[in-house]
Design an enzyme around this catalytic site. Structure first.
Site, short mmCIF file in Angstrom:
data_model
loop_
_atom_site.label_atom_id
_atom_site.label_comp_id
_atom_site.label_asym_id
_atom_site.label_seq_id
_atom_site.Cartn_x
_atom_site.Cartn_y
_atom_site.Cartn_z
N ASP A 1 72.46 68.24 -54.53
CA ASP A 1 73.15 68.96 -55.59
C ASP A 1 73.25 68.09 -56.86
O ASP A 1 73.18 66.87 -56.79
CB ASP A 1 74.58 69.32 -55.15
CG ASP A 1 74.57 70.30 -53.99
OD1 ASP A 1 73.56 70.99 -53.82
OD2 ASP A 1 75.57 70.34 -53.25
N1 URA Z 1 74.97 69.13 -48.60
C1 URA Z 1 75.60 69.49 -49.73
O1 URA Z 1 76.56 70.24 -49.69
N2 URA Z 1 75.15 69.01 -50.90
C2 URA Z 1 74.10 68.15 -51.00
O2 URA Z 1 73.74 67.75 -52.09
C3 URA Z 1 73.46 67.79 -49.81
C4 URA Z 1 73.91 68.28 -48.63
#
Ligand code: URA
Length: 304
Positions: free
Chosen positions: A105
């Site tokens: 993310d």
């Molecule tokens: N899980 C998440 O919620 N975000 C990420 O960036 C990676 C795994």
């Protein structure tokens, strides 16, 4: 760049490095028209003409694997229609086109693998291959043993039940705490959603391991090429997963019903289920549930 002759031949996909060494010793290899039998010889594949049995080696771009420590505030894609910073901004000096294996993310950070090897990338991402990803996470509050048990067994999200996970408590602060979670899937925002479900929103999330790779002390915003050993471990991981998946598709002789002479009424033998699915495989260090309520050492120390 100067590279050992046997590696150049092996990298062209023609034969293994050992076989290439045999060919060199046998005088089957020429460099710029001259037979070379010396195994330590180094050549520049961009300049030198290497031939085996009088034929040029196939031009094969080198395999590139690198890991990046993505900081928060960067998209994990190579471009962004909204014009936000992307990991391309951090990959200066990488001559060949590489692609991210999975995503993180915008506000997450940590280990991203990038490669120009499409088949390996696809295999590492395939849900059936269950490649482990470990995250160090700061959450609101402190998880109870029951909540940890629920996360490890699987929690219901809007896109279905999550697979088995391993959760370790790392450290607690005044109001927040750190946990490490290993999952074998890669659904969107999965870790955040899992923790939200048990009432502990994520404050900070860092991927510290991906399959056989560890982020270790790679500084934020930097990348490095994988060592040969790391790249080979990834290839071996993909191979072993491919074999496991192929084996789970084969009817197992151990549980197959005894052979019966077919009668008119009998149904054709149904293929037996595999003895174990990959999910039920014998626990290894990374899949064994953590013993509850013990505060373990983090994989990577961070301030609370
Ligand atoms: N899980 C998440 O919620 N975000 C990420 O960036 C990676 C795994």
């Amino acid at each position: 760049m100067l590279i050992r002759l046997q590696k150049v031949i092996a990298d062209s996909g023609l034969v293994s490095r050992r076989k290439a060494e045999e060919w060199i010793a046998q005088g089957r290899v020429t460099v710029n028209g001259r037979v070379v039998r010396e195994l330590g010889t180094k050549v520049d594949p961009a300049k030198d003409h290497v031939k085996v049995d009088g034929r040029h080696l196939k031009e094969v771009p080198p395999q590139v694997f690198l890991m990046l420590n993505k900081p928060k505030g960067y998209m994990s894609s190579l471009s962004d229609p909204a014009g936000r910073p992307t990991i391309t901004d951090l990959l200066t000096g990488v001559g060949l086109r590489v692609f991210p294996v999975g995503r993180l993310d915008y506000d997450s950070e940590g280990l991203m693998l990038l490669t120009n090897q499409g088949e390996i990338a696809q295999a590492l991402l395939h849900p059936r291959y269950h490649v482990a990803k470990t995250y160090l996470i700061k959450v609101k509050g402190v998880l109870t043993d029951e909540e940890i048990g629920a996360l490890e067994r699987g929690v219901e999200l809007e896109d279905g039940l999550t697979g088995p996970a391993v959760v370790k408590k790392i450290r607690k602060a005044k109001e927040n705490s750190w946990v490490e979670i290993t999952i074998h899937e890669g659904r969107k925002h999965q870790v955040k959603r899992m923790l939200e479900t048990v009432g502990h929103p994520v404050i900070k999330l860092t991927r510290v391991r991906f399959g056989s790779l560890s982020l270790a002390d790679l500084p934020r915003g930097h990348y490095r090429y994988l060592t040969d050993r790391e790249a080979n471990q990834l290839r071996a991981l993909v191979r072993s997963r491919q074999e496991a998946v192929a084996a789970s598709r084969e009817p197992s002789r151990l549980v197959a019903p005894p052979a019966r002479r077919p009668t008119r009424q009998s149904h054709p033998a149904r293929p037996a289920r595999p003895a174990r699915s990959t999910h039920q495989a014998r626990p290894t260090r990374s899949t064994r549930p953590a013993s509850p309520a013990r505060w373990a050492k983090p994989s990577r120390r961070r301030k609370a």
